[in-house]
Design a protein around this motif. Sequence first.
Motif, short mmCIF file in Angstrom:
data_model
loop_
_atom_site.label_atom_id
_atom_site.label_comp_id
_atom_site.label_asym_id
_atom_site.label_seq_id
_atom_site.Cartn_x
_atom_site.Cartn_y
_atom_site.Cartn_z
N ASP A 74 -9.49 -8.42 -22.27
CA ASP A 74 -8.63 -9.10 -21.60
C ASP A 74 -7.31 -8.90 -20.67
O ASP A 74 -6.84 -9.71 -20.13
CB ASP A 74 -8.58 -10.73 -22.73
CG ASP A 74 -9.75 -10.90 -22.61
OD1 ASP A 74 -10.39 -10.57 -21.87
OD2 ASP A 74 -10.21 -11.39 -23.55
N SER A 75 -6.02 -8.23 -21.72
CA SER A 75 -4.97 -7.97 -20.69
C SER A 75 -5.25 -6.43 -20.37
O SER A 75 -5.36 -5.56 -20.64
CB SER A 75 -3.84 -7.35 -22.28
OG SER A 75 -3.01 -6.60 -21.94
N THR A 76 -4.28 -6.82 -19.00
CA THR A 76 -4.25 -5.10 -18.00
C THR A 76 -3.17 -4.72 -19.19
O THR A 76 -3.46 -3.41 -18.66
CB THR A 76 -3.18 -6.38 -16.98
OG1 THR A 76 -3.10 -4.84 -16.11
CG2 THR A 76 -2.03 -7.19 -17.04
N GLU A 77 -2.44 -5.02 -20.36
CA GLU A 77 -1.09 -3.70 -20.13
C GLU A 77 -1.83 -2.76 -21.10
O GLU A 77 -2.20 -1.56 -20.75
CB GLU A 77 -0.81 -4.78 -21.23
CG GLU A 77 0.72 -4.06 -21.74
CD GLU A 77 1.70 -3.47 -21.24
OE1 GLU A 77 2.60 -2.61 -21.70
OE2 GLU A 77 1.83 -3.49 -19.52
N LEU A 86 -10.74 0.19 -10.39
CA LEU A 86 -9.53 0.20 -9.08
C LEU A 86 -9.26 -0.82 -8.85
O LEU A 86 -9.12 -1.11 -7.72
CB LEU A 86 -11.00 1.19 -8.40
CG LEU A 86 -10.65 2.68 -9.29
CD1 LEU A 86 -11.31 3.92 -7.56
CD2 LEU A 86 -8.70 3.42 -9.13
N GLU A 87 -10.64 -2.00 -9.19
CA GLU A 87 -10.10 -3.15 -7.87
C GLU A 87 -10.10 -4.12 -8.88
O GLU A 87 -10.21 -5.46 -8.89
CB GLU A 87 -11.96 -3.32 -8.05
CG GLU A 87 -12.81 -2.81 -7.05
CD GLU A 87 -14.03 -3.31 -5.92
OE1 GLU A 87 -14.48 -4.05 -6.70
OE2 GLU A 87 -14.62 -2.52 -5.30
N ASP A 88 -8.96 -3.87 -10.05
CA ASP A 88 -8.69 -4.91 -10.90
C ASP A 88 -7.12 -5.40 -9.88
O ASP A 88 -6.26 -5.06 -9.34
CB ASP A 88 -8.34 -3.64 -12.07
CG ASP A 88 -7.66 -4.65 -13.56
OD1 ASP A 88 -8.21 -4.87 -14.37
OD2 ASP A 88 -6.35 -5.59 -13.05
N PRO A 89 -7.49 -7.22 -10.37
CA PRO A 89 -5.97 -7.81 -10.04
C PRO A 89 -4.57 -7.44 -9.89
O PRO A 89 -4.01 -7.67 -9.23
CB PRO A 89 -6.80 -8.96 -11.14
CG PRO A 89 -7.50 -8.59 -11.84
CD PRO A 89 -7.98 -7.53 -11.58
N GLU A 143 -0.59 -2.44 -11.12
CA GLU A 143 -0.41 -1.62 -13.12
C GLU A 143 -1.67 -0.89 -12.87
O GLU A 143 -2.57 0.16 -13.14
CB GLU A 143 0.38 -2.10 -13.62
CG GLU A 143 0.73 -0.95 -14.63
CD GLU A 143 2.20 -0.06 -13.79
OE1 GLU A 143 1.86 1.18 -14.17
OE2 GLU A 143 2.86 -0.43 -13.14
N THR A 144 -3.38 -1.84 -13.33
CA THR A 144 -3.77 -0.60 -13.76
C THR A 144 -4.50 -0.26 -12.64
O THR A 144 -5.75 0.91 -13.29
CB THR A 144 -4.75 -2.45 -14.60
OG1 THR A 144 -4.24 -3.19 -15.08
CG2 THR A 144 -6.33 -1.98 -14.74
N ARG A 145 -4.77 -0.77 -11.57
CA ARG A 145 -5.13 0.43 -11.19
C ARG A 145 -4.13 1.69 -10.56
O ARG A 145 -5.29 2.72 -9.85
CB ARG A 145 -5.01 -0.46 -9.41
CG ARG A 145 -5.79 -1.87 -8.82
CD ARG A 145 -6.19 -2.53 -6.78
NE ARG A 145 -4.68 -2.85 -7.10
CZ ARG A 145 -3.99 -3.47 -6.98
NH1 ARG A 145 -4.90 -4.93 -7.45
NH2 ARG A 145 -2.40 -3.79 -6.64
N ASP A 187 -3.85 -0.53 0.20
CA ASP A 187 -3.42 -1.82 -1.43
C ASP A 187 -1.58 -2.24 -0.60
O ASP A 187 -1.03 -1.56 0.05
CB ASP A 187 -3.31 -1.22 -2.35
CG ASP A 187 -3.73 -1.58 -3.90
OD1 ASP A 187 -4.53 -1.84 -3.71
OD2 ASP A 187 -1.88 -2.22 -4.34
N ALA A 188 -1.77 -3.68 -1.74
CA ALA A 188 -0.07 -4.57 -0.88
C ALA A 188 0.56 -3.85 -1.85
O ALA A 188 1.81 -3.89 -1.40
CB ALA A 188 -0.21 -5.98 -1.68
N ASP A 189 0.23 -2.82 -2.78
CA ASP A 189 1.37 -2.54 -3.76
C ASP A 189 1.62 -1.36 -3.61
O ASP A 189 0.20 -0.32 -3.15
CB ASP A 189 0.84 -1.76 -5.11
CG ASP A 189 1.98 -1.61 -6.45
OD1 ASP A 189 2.19 -0.61 -5.88
OD2 ASP A 189 2.26 -2.54 -7.23
N HIS A 190 2.90 -0.60 -3.06
CA HIS A 190 2.68 0.52 -2.14
C HIS A 190 3.23 2.21 -3.50
O HIS A 190 2.38 2.80 -3.03
CB HIS A 190 4.90 0.54 -1.65
CG HIS A 190 5.71 0.84 -2.57
ND1 HIS A 190 5.58 -0.26 -3.70
CD2 HIS A 190 6.42 1.84 -2.82
CE1 HIS A 190 6.86 0.38 -4.70
NE2 HIS A 190 7.11 1.15 -4.27
#
Length: 260
Positions: free
Chosen positions: A182-185, A210-213, A216-218, A245-248
């Motif tokens: 459950d934890s993204t970390e 790769l589609e994780d919200p 950092e996980t992606r 992706d919005a994250d550079h």
Amino acid sequence: MSALLLSLTLGLAVAADSVATIDNVPTWAEDIHADAENVWSTNPEAADMAWQAQPGKTRAGFLRYSGPVVNDADLMVVLAYRLVHGHDESEVRVALAESLWRTGGDWGTLGIRILAEESDPLVREVLVDTLRHASDVDILPSLESAAADENADVRAAAMRALGRTDGSAAYAHVILAGLGDDSTEVRGFAARSAGWMGIDESWDLLVGLLEDPHPETRLKSLRALEDLNADQLATLPQLVTLERDADHRVSRAASKIRSN
């Protein structure tokens, strides 16, 4: 009487009306007491220093011990005794836990026993993070247990440590379970360790991440897939989306993979 000697004297002298009794003190805790007394009798100045020393603040803002207190393997047991039986604040106890491996003493077995009894998740996290430095004991069963800890930061530390520990291939199932945490970390570090450990069975789960919200996980999943099979990764249609992706960091990594 020295602060250390006073504590050693009182630490196991439990009053009759106390909740705790000597009967339920673990054997290993008694051993710490005996070993610390031995250090006190042979090198009282050094033992007293370890008992009273305060950690300094690093540039990153956390507390860390340095200097003579972590340069003497014999003082490891005094620091461990203080961690178990002292009355320091949580932040100092975290620093004490982190210092054990840097003394150079054989602390792994003791560290595992402290971990199993420790109530503070911050201390458990740092013990798990540093267990990979232990050379006197098999730490993998303890890392598996830590991967099921109720605290997400401890579970994430276990995922990190498994990926960096020799012989962890037999514990691939722990990493695979972590990919669905459950934890993204936890998911992120499970993904990274899946790549480090070369767990081919994680491929489909990593593609899903790769589609994780959480970016950092992606990113960690992308890196893990690259470790497993960069050529196959470059053919995935998900990379087209990740290039936007919005994250550079994610978009740059995806673009680099597609261009290679």
